[in-house]
Design a protein around this motif. Structure first.
Motif, PDB file in Angstrom:
ATOM      1  N   LEU A   1      11.760 -22.949 -20.800  1.00  0.00           N
ATOM      2  CA  LEU A   1      10.954 -21.756 -21.045  1.00  0.00           C
ATOM      3  C   LEU A   1       9.451 -22.017 -21.087  1.00  0.00           C
ATOM      4  CD1 LEU A   1      12.687 -19.496 -23.742  1.00  0.00           C
ATOM      5  CD2 LEU A   1      11.838 -18.814 -21.490  1.00  0.00           C
ATOM      6  N   ASP A   2       9.046 -23.104 -21.631  1.00  0.00           N
ATOM      7  CA  ASP A   2       7.640 -23.365 -21.958  1.00  0.00           C
ATOM      8  C   ASP A   2       6.824 -23.722 -20.720  1.00  0.00           C
ATOM      9  OD1 ASP A   2       5.330 -23.826 -23.338  1.00  0.00           O
ATOM     10  OD2 ASP A   2       5.937 -25.784 -24.117  1.00  0.00           O
ATOM     11  N   ARG A   3       6.727 -22.774 -19.765  1.00  0.00           N
ATOM     12  CA  ARG A   3       6.100 -23.108 -18.489  1.00  0.00           C
ATOM     13  C   ARG A   3       5.104 -22.071 -17.984  1.00  0.00           C
ATOM     14  NH1 ARG A   3       7.962 -27.321 -19.687  1.00  0.00           N
ATOM     15  NH2 ARG A   3       9.073 -28.822 -18.385  1.00  0.00           N
ATOM     16  N   VAL A   4       4.970 -20.929 -18.667  1.00  0.00           N
ATOM     17  CA  VAL A   4       4.145 -19.833 -18.156  1.00  0.00           C
ATOM     18  C   VAL A   4       3.006 -19.519 -19.119  1.00  0.00           C
ATOM     19  CG1 VAL A   4       4.111 -17.381 -17.542  1.00  0.00           C
ATOM     20  CG2 VAL A   4       6.019 -18.815 -16.810  1.00  0.00           C
ATOM     21  N   MET A   5       1.823 -19.287 -18.556  1.00  0.00           N
ATOM     22  CA  MET A   5       0.656 -18.902 -19.338  1.00  0.00           C
ATOM     23  C   MET A   5      -0.079 -17.765 -18.634  1.00  0.00           C
ATOM     24  SD  MET A   5      -2.706 -21.169 -20.436  1.00  0.00           S
ATOM     25  CE  MET A   5      -3.104 -21.566 -18.723  1.00  0.00           C
ATOM     26  N   GLY A   6      -0.478 -16.754 -19.399  1.00  0.00           N
ATOM     27  CA  GLY A   6      -1.266 -15.670 -18.861  1.00  0.00           C
ATOM     28  C   GLY A   6      -2.745 -15.874 -19.141  1.00  0.00           C
TER      29      GLY A   6
ATOM     30  N   GLY B   1     -16.328 -10.688 -19.875  1.00  0.00           N
ATOM     31  CA  GLY B   1     -16.412 -12.008 -19.254  1.00  0.00           C
ATOM     32  C   GLY B   1     -15.580 -13.059 -19.958  1.00  0.00           C
ATOM     33  N   GLY B   2     -15.071 -12.741 -21.145  1.00  0.00           N
ATOM     34  CA  GLY B   2     -14.218 -13.676 -21.864  1.00  0.00           C
ATOM     35  C   GLY B   2     -12.775 -13.604 -21.386  1.00  0.00           C
ATOM     36  N   VAL B   3     -11.980 -14.558 -21.838  1.00  0.00           N
ATOM     37  CA  VAL B   3     -10.583 -14.627 -21.417  1.00  0.00           C
ATOM     38  C   VAL B   3      -9.703 -14.947 -22.621  1.00  0.00           C
ATOM     39  CG1 VAL B   3     -10.772 -17.092 -20.816  1.00  0.00           C
ATOM     40  CG2 VAL B   3      -8.964 -15.701 -19.772  1.00  0.00           C
ATOM     41  N   VAL B   4      -8.501 -14.396 -22.620  1.00  0.00           N
ATOM     42  CA  VAL B   4      -7.495 -14.749 -23.610  1.00  0.00           C
ATOM     43  C   VAL B   4      -6.401 -15.529 -22.890  1.00  0.00           C
ATOM     44  CG1 VAL B   4      -5.960 -13.928 -25.424  1.00  0.00           C
ATOM     45  CG2 VAL B   4      -7.962 -12.567 -24.780  1.00  0.00           C
ATOM     46  N   LEU B   5      -6.127 -16.737 -23.349  1.00  0.00           N
ATOM     47  CA  LEU B   5      -4.997 -17.508 -22.834  1.00  0.00           C
ATOM     48  C   LEU B   5      -3.766 -17.104 -23.633  1.00  0.00           C
ATOM     49  CD1 LEU B   5      -6.520 -21.105 -22.468  1.00  0.00           C
ATOM     50  CD2 LEU B   5      -6.728 -19.114 -20.951  1.00  0.00           C
ATOM     51  N   ILE B   6      -2.689 -16.749 -22.936  1.00  0.00           N
ATOM     52  CA  ILE B   6      -1.504 -16.183 -23.582  1.00  0.00           C
ATOM     53  C   ILE B   6      -0.278 -17.019 -23.237  1.00  0.00           C
ATOM     54  CG2 ILE B   6      -0.077 -14.122 -23.838  1.00  0.00           C
ATOM     55  CD1 ILE B   6      -2.450 -12.495 -22.764  1.00  0.00           C
ATOM     56  N   HIS B   7       0.309 -17.658 -24.224  1.00  0.00           N
ATOM     57  CA  HIS B   7       1.553 -18.396 -24.031  1.00  0.00           C
ATOM     58  C   HIS B   7       2.661 -17.426 -23.624  1.00  0.00           C
ATOM     59  CE1 HIS B   7       5.098 -20.827 -24.987  1.00  0.00           C
ATOM     60  NE2 HIS B   7       4.314 -21.877 -25.051  1.00  0.00           N
ATOM     61  N   GLY B   8       3.526 -17.837 -22.709  1.00  0.00           N
ATOM     62  CA  GLY B   8       4.554 -16.950 -22.177  1.00  0.00           C
ATOM     63  C   GLY B   8       5.530 -16.406 -23.201  1.00  0.00           C
ATOM     64  N   GLU B   9       5.620 -17.063 -24.360  1.00  0.00           N
ATOM     65  CA  GLU B   9       6.597 -16.620 -25.358  1.00  0.00           C
ATOM     66  C   GLU B   9       5.966 -15.990 -26.597  1.00  0.00           C
ATOM     67  OE1 GLU B   9       9.477 -20.121 -25.730  1.00  0.00           O
ATOM     68  OE2 GLU B   9       8.119 -20.607 -24.058  1.00  0.00           O
ATOM     69  N   VAL B  10       4.643 -15.883 -26.654  1.00  0.00           N
ATOM     70  CA  VAL B  10       4.012 -15.295 -27.833  1.00  0.00           C
ATOM     71  C   VAL B  10       4.166 -13.768 -27.793  1.00  0.00           C
ATOM     72  CG1 VAL B  10       1.670 -15.001 -26.886  1.00  0.00           C
ATOM     73  CG2 VAL B  10       1.997 -15.432 -29.341  1.00  0.00           C
ATOM     74  N   VAL B  11       4.474 -13.179 -28.927  1.00  0.00           N
ATOM     75  CA  VAL B  11       4.636 -11.730 -29.024  1.00  0.00           C
ATOM     76  C   VAL B  11       3.253 -11.087 -29.112  1.00  0.00           C
ATOM     77  CG1 VAL B  11       5.572  -9.829 -30.395  1.00  0.00           C
ATOM     78  CG2 VAL B  11       6.861 -11.971 -30.182  1.00  0.00           C
ATOM     79  N   HIS B  12       3.005 -10.109 -28.250  1.00  0.00           N
ATOM     80  CA  HIS B  12       1.712  -9.429 -28.254  1.00  0.00           C
ATOM     81  C   HIS B  12       1.873  -7.973 -27.821  1.00  0.00           C
ATOM     82  CE1 HIS B  12       2.250 -11.078 -24.205  1.00  0.00           C
ATOM     83  NE2 HIS B  12       1.358 -10.219 -23.745  1.00  0.00           N
ATOM     84  N   ARG B  13       0.857  -7.182 -28.096  1.00  0.00           N
ATOM     85  CA  ARG B  13       0.872  -5.752 -27.770  1.00  0.00           C
ATOM     86  C   ARG B  13      -0.558  -5.246 -27.689  1.00  0.00           C
ATOM     87  NH1 ARG B  13      -0.425  -2.588 -32.281  1.00  0.00           N
ATOM     88  NH2 ARG B  13      -0.152  -3.573 -34.325  1.00  0.00           N
ATOM     89  N   SER B  14      -0.710  -4.001 -27.258  1.00  0.00           N
ATOM     90  CA  SER B  14      -1.978  -3.287 -27.400  1.00  0.00           C
ATOM     91  C   SER B  14      -1.660  -1.845 -27.738  1.00  0.00           C
ATOM     92  CB  SER B  14      -2.840  -3.376 -26.137  1.00  0.00           C
ATOM     93  OG  SER B  14      -2.247  -2.651 -25.072  1.00  0.00           O
ATOM     94  N   VAL B  15      -2.591  -1.176 -28.397  1.00  0.00           N
ATOM     95  CA  VAL B  15      -2.367   0.216 -28.782  1.00  0.00           C
ATOM     96  C   VAL B  15      -3.154   1.127 -27.852  1.00  0.00           C
ATOM     97  CG1 VAL B  15      -1.921  -0.382 -31.182  1.00  0.00           C
ATOM     98  CG2 VAL B  15      -4.249   0.140 -30.471  1.00  0.00           C
ATOM     99  N   GLU B  16      -2.974   2.424 -28.019  1.00  0.00           N
ATOM    100  CA  GLU B  16      -3.663   3.381 -27.159  1.00  0.00           C
ATOM    101  C   GLU B  16      -5.180   3.240 -27.276  1.00  0.00           C
ATOM    102  OE1 GLU B  16      -2.384   7.298 -28.039  1.00  0.00           O
ATOM    103  OE2 GLU B  16      -0.401   7.033 -27.135  1.00  0.00           O
ATOM    104  N   ASN B  17      -5.835   3.485 -26.162  1.00  0.00           N
ATOM    105  CA  ASN B  17      -7.291   3.537 -26.145  1.00  0.00           C
ATOM    106  C   ASN B  17      -7.711   4.982 -26.390  1.00  0.00           C
ATOM    107  OD1 ASN B  17     -10.009   3.425 -25.670  1.00  0.00           O
ATOM    108  ND2 ASN B  17      -9.852   2.865 -23.515  1.00  0.00           N
TER     109      ASN B  17
END
Length: 296
Positions: free
Chosen positions: A166-171, A234-250
């Motif tokens: 599993l530990d192979r993908v990064m966003g 211009g910034g970036v967020v590195l996201i592990h493939g298994e970390v739980v994340h979300r965003s809310v309405e704009n």
């Protein structure tokens, strides 16, 4: 000096994500936005391809999960829309530049500006610093989040981009405008990448309906565990493939445009052919072509 420091690496490994400033210049961001405006202005989407994008479990199976347009988009540039932007005849009821949720999934393969960013020395340096041996680009997308927009429910990217191990993908989630709590920045549960994944979206056998299905269901998460991750233009967020994340309405007056793509470590990795958006069938031979390009 490395763009990604040892401290950044430690935070990424510990929390499953890290926010980095200054991957792109303000001019870089403006050029990417301008090019996307041109793409949207020129888009001609057939009626049967007017597919709504959603992250809700059951709606995913009824909308883009059912659509061949979606699951065959891995090597193409295609358009995915917000809910409520078409009438019952499939015609736009809002300006088309305000109708889109995202454009994907092969901008990095066909659009020179996006390809340049995706394969930039800084991105290659990030991959090297994290110890990737044979990194390849799986997919890319432009996310709009214009004004009041659907939320993105808690999820893990490996649900849709499954590998063994599993530990192979990064966003890499690049803010082309400031992403704040008010206009829909990402929220994470730090450390949640250490617990595996709760579900997978897979293709169903050929000739069956729907075209995709889920194995398992997303867990119910404690809202208090989510931590906001605002990021400057211009910034970036590195996201592990298994970390739980979300965003809310704009619900602000500010848009929140993003260019995002996913990198996979292909060395000793099996990319699942059951993934909902498939990539180059010769991926594990490290070949160029389709949407899966070597990073270096």
């Amino acid at each position: 000096m490395d763009f990604l420091t040892d401290q950044d690496v430690q935070k990424y490994l510990q929390d499953g994500y890290v926010v980095l400033d200054g991957l792109l210049t303000s001019q870089d961001c403006d050029e990417l936005r301008q090019r996307m405006a041109e793409i949207v202005d020129q888009m001609d989407v057939p009626e049967h391809c007017r597919t709504t994008f959603t992250t809700y479990h059951d709606e995913q199976l009824k909308t883009q999960g059912n659509a061949d347009y979606f699951i065959t988009s891995g090597d193409k540039i295609r358009f995915f829309f917000e809910k409520g932007v078409f009438d019952d005849k499939g015609e736009f009821i809002v300006p088309k530049e305000r109708s889109l949720n995202k454009v994907g999934h092969a901008l990095h393969a066909y659009e020179p500006l996006y390809k340049k960013v995706t394969h930039s020395p800084k991105v290659q340096g990030i991959a090297k610093k994290l110890g990737l041996v044979h990194p390849v680009i799986l997919q890319s997308m432009y996310i709009f989040k214009i004004l009041v927009c659907s939320s993105v429910t808690p999820h893990q990217d490996a649900t849709f981009l499954f590998t063994e191990p599993l530990d192979r993908v990064m966003g890499l989630w690049i803010a082309l405008e400031d992403a704040s709590v008010n206009n829909g920045c990402l929220w994470f549960i730090p450390g949640s990448h250490n617990s595996g994944i709760s579900r997978r979206m897979v293709r169903t056998p050929k000739g069956t309906y729907p075209l995709t299905d889920f194995i398992g269901r997303e867990k119910a998460y404690d809202e208090e565990k989510f931590v906001a991750a605002p990021v400057k233009k211009g910034g970036v967020v590195l996201i592990h493939g298994e970390v739980v994340h979300r965003s809310v309405e704009n619900t602000s007056e500010d848009s929140r445009h993003v260019y995002a793509f996913h990198i996979m470590e292909s060395h000793d990795t099996c990319w699942s052919p059951d993934n909902c958006i498939n990539t180059h069938p010769r991926l594990n031979q490290y070949t160029e072509g389709f949407c899966c390009h070597k990073l270096t």
